[in-house]
Design an enzyme around this catalytic site. Structure first.
Site, mmCIF file in Angstrom:
data_model
loop_
_atom_site.group_PDB
_atom_site.id
_atom_site.type_symbol
_atom_site.label_atom_id
_atom_site.label_comp_id
_atom_site.label_asym_id
_atom_site.label_seq_id
_atom_site.Cartn_x
_atom_site.Cartn_y
_atom_site.Cartn_z
ATOM 1 N N VAL A 116 0.799 -1.218 0.000
ATOM 2 C CA VAL A 116 0.000 0.000 0.000
ATOM 3 C C VAL A 116 0.836 1.274 0.000
ATOM 4 O O VAL A 116 0.336 2.352 -0.335
ATOM 5 C CB VAL A 116 -0.956 -0.004 1.216
ATOM 6 C CG1 VAL A 116 -0.186 0.237 2.512
ATOM 7 C CG2 VAL A 116 -2.073 1.008 1.050
ATOM 8 N N TYR A 117 2.111 1.196 0.333
ATOM 9 C CA TYR A 117 2.932 2.412 0.397
ATOM 10 C C TYR A 117 3.062 3.035 -0.991
ATOM 11 O O TYR A 117 3.597 2.424 -1.916
ATOM 12 C CB TYR A 117 4.319 2.104 0.959
ATOM 13 C CG TYR A 117 4.337 1.635 2.398
ATOM 14 C CD1 TYR A 117 3.261 1.833 3.248
ATOM 15 C CD2 TYR A 117 5.455 0.983 2.913
ATOM 16 C CE1 TYR A 117 3.279 1.403 4.558
ATOM 17 C CE2 TYR A 117 5.483 0.541 4.232
ATOM 18 C CZ TYR A 117 4.393 0.754 5.049
ATOM 19 O OH TYR A 117 4.422 0.312 6.342
ATOM 20 N N SER A 118 2.569 4.276 -1.104
ATOM 21 C CA SER A 118 2.574 4.997 -2.383
ATOM 22 C C SER A 118 1.961 4.163 -3.504
ATOM 23 O O SER A 118 2.444 4.162 -4.642
ATOM 24 C CB SER A 118 3.987 5.452 -2.761
ATOM 25 O OG SER A 118 4.469 6.410 -1.860
ATOM 26 N N GLY B 67 2.037 1.064 -4.201
ATOM 27 C CA GLY B 67 2.927 0.083 -4.824
ATOM 28 C C GLY B 67 4.231 0.649 -5.329
ATOM 29 O O GLY B 67 5.160 -0.112 -5.650
#
Length: 309
Positions: free
Chosen positions: A40-42, A44
């Site tokens: 979920v960070y940025s 992908g």
């Protein structure tokens, strides 16, 4: 979480790819070999940056690569959670973005109240047996849920969680009640996230940063007006001044002496964030200093986990 395009996802303070690669290269040069990200960070993009950096800077087998699954990646009922469908799909997406055929540590980012834990654990066991994952870990849940997961895995002979990535720092110590003793008893590695309370333990009260000004999640977890928290921050500052070291080193040294803690997750945005983290390994706090850091703590409401239905 520090790596990604500022225009992707909801973290405007993240580093772009060129800056992120510099941080990763510095970390590897300092001997850091554990890289933790999440799908979920940025949206992908963090995984893509980490994957390309590993390919360019280090042998794949020389690093421990960790990522996570649970958070929403797309609309619809299958775009989030820990169902078999979501796990198998999201793992393949993560492997593609990371440019690797396996993840060393695959972590459930939160507890999924909509999916039976048996379904989640069975799917995780299958990806381990398929060779796509080496170990599995968990993050941020009550100790009773983690105990249930461990018991269920043993009952069925499935792969067990080897790590717990939980919310733990000088301003939030609720995990000391049950989760830390459980992890010590069961020989589970503890990988605390937010070891510096989203930067609040690394600077004097009132000092502003770009991240602090745009971090709504932190505003929901920490109360800047709480007298007890302010007293802890003041004690931390006094000890750091006496030691002539940055505040972050003292906060990390305190965390490292906690039973069960294996590796705090440090979100580096600047070169000194990494040097402070590494130097903290050699900072041994006295019993009196630990007492001064802990004596003002007051119980907090649970923060950083999902709410059951």
């Amino acid at each position: 979480m520090s790596f990604g395009a500022p225009d992707r996802g909801n973290h405007t303070w993240t580093l772009d790819e060129e800056q992120s690669r510099g941080v990763i290269k510095q970390a590897l040069g300092l001997g850091i070999n554990f890289l933790d990200t999440a799908n979920v960070y940025s949206d992908g993009h963090s995984e893509e940056i980490v994957g390309r950096a590993i390919k360019d800077f280090v042998k794949r087998d020389d690093v421990v690569l960790a990522t996570k699954v649970y958070s929403r990646m797309r609309p619809g009922p299958n775009g989030a959670g820990l169902s078999r469908k979501a796990i198998l799909s999201e793992l393949d997406h993560s492997l593609r973005r990371l440019g690797t055929d396996h993840v060393d540590l695959y972590q459930i980012h939160r507890w999924d109240h909509a999916t039976p834990i048996e379904e989640t654990l069975d799917a995780l066991h299958d990806v381990v047996k398929a060779g796509k994952v080496r170990y599995i870990g968990a993050s941020s849940m009550p100790a009773w849920q983690f105990t249930k997961a461990l018991y269920t895995s043993r009952l069925h002979g499935w792969t067990e969680f080897v790590s717990m990535q939980n919310h733990l720092n000088l301003l939030y110590r609720e995990e000391e009640r049950e989760m830390l003793p459980l992890c010590v008893d069961q020989r589970i590695a503890v990988l605390p996230w937010s070891p510096l309370a989203r930067g609040r333990l690394a600077r004097a009260p009132g000092d502003a940063t770009a991240r602090a000004g745009a971090d709504g999640f932190a505003d929901r977890m920490y109360d800047p007006t709480a007298d007890a928290d302010r007293a802890i921050i003041d004690a931390l500052g006094a000890i750091a001044a006496d030691r002539r070291v940055p505040r972050a080193q003292v906060a990390l040294a305190w965390l490292l002496q906690k039973p069960g803690v294996t590796s705090p997750i440090v979100g580096a945005l600047k070169p000194h964030h990494l040097t402070d983290a590494v130097t903290a390994l050699d900072l041994a706090l006295t019993a009196d200093e630990i007492r001064r850091l802990e004596e003002h703590y007051r119980p907090h409401a649970v923060a950083g986990t999902t709410v059951g239905r």
